[in-house]
Design an enzyme around this catalytic site. Sequence first.
Site, PDB file in Angstrom:
ATOM      1  N   HIS A  67       1.857   4.019 -14.566  1.00 47.54           N
ATOM      2  CA  HIS A  67       2.105   3.247 -13.345  1.00 47.54           C
ATOM      3  C   HIS A  67       3.555   2.768 -13.324  1.00 47.54           C
ATOM      4  O   HIS A  67       3.849   1.571 -13.446  1.00 47.54           O
ATOM      5  CB  HIS A  67       1.131   2.075 -13.265  1.00 47.54           C
ATOM      6  N   ASP A 106      -1.838   7.309 -14.775  1.00 46.54           N
ATOM      7  CA  ASP A 106      -1.803   5.969 -14.170  1.00 46.54           C
ATOM      8  C   ASP A 106      -3.085   5.214 -14.508  1.00 46.54           C
ATOM      9  O   ASP A 106      -4.181   5.619 -14.118  1.00 46.54           O
ATOM     10  CB  ASP A 106      -1.650   6.096 -12.646  1.00 46.54           C
ATOM     11  N   SER A 136       2.917   1.507  -5.355  1.00 48.31           N
ATOM     12  CA  SER A 136       1.644   0.842  -5.602  1.00 48.31           C
ATOM     13  C   SER A 136       1.137   0.144  -4.334  1.00 48.31           C
ATOM     14  O   SER A 136       0.897   0.797  -3.319  1.00 48.31           O
ATOM     15  CB  SER A 136       1.795  -0.125  -6.782  1.00 48.31           C
TER      16      SER A 136
END
Length: 258
Positions: A232, A199, A128
Amino acid sequence: MSYNSSNAASGSRTGSRAFEFGRTHVVRPKGRHQATIVWLHGLGDKGSSWSQLLESLPLPNIKWICPTAPSRPVALFGGFPCTAWFDMGEISEDAPDDMEGLDASATHVANLLSTEPADIKLGVGGFSMGAATALYSATCRVLGQYGNGNPYPVNLSAIVGLSGWLPCSRTLRNRMERSHEAARHAAFLPILLCHGLGDDVVAYEHGEKSAQTLNSAGFRNLMFRKYNGLGHYTIPEETDDVCTWLTASLGLEGSRSY
């Protein structure tokens, strides 16, 4: 556990702000040391969260360094402080980039790698926001300097980004076109980008567009992998791909046979 923790926080100063980085966790190689990779966590997380997963990977020749980002006010959360490699609002090509924060974190990463033995291959990876910082480090490496113009001091041999995006994408191609040396370095720097189609934090389109931007800027040795249904977070299929790619890209021995 084979990782240990440093209780001392380290500081990095760029421009007018000083950043105090948190605890660093080190996962030592179980076999012959061939590579060292700094792995960067996501927004609001800490280095220890990833060190335990990385220790379980069948990569006995890699030393993993897992630092913790400074705690700072983050615009995305209305100024509420949390661990972050740089300040950010929305993820968008039109959003301003926190160059001071990016440079401070990229400097911290380079400092962590700069004391490794000369025969050890070096890399940066992350998840991320950590992936975004890893990609920023990659651009600093090929351009030979940070955004503030200071020289970038280490040679990187591998970049891994999971569920991330490319900061400073608007200006990258123009900066690359001004340097033949940068184009040469970019063509040979191995990069693996992975992103889940499901995601809902960093949309898949951001990852795909980042890969396209890097490729058009001259990063030819780039692999982009997508995963159906992945949100995610990471899954064994993805970490298996990372292991396979690192083993091949870094020429590691003594790892799982593929």
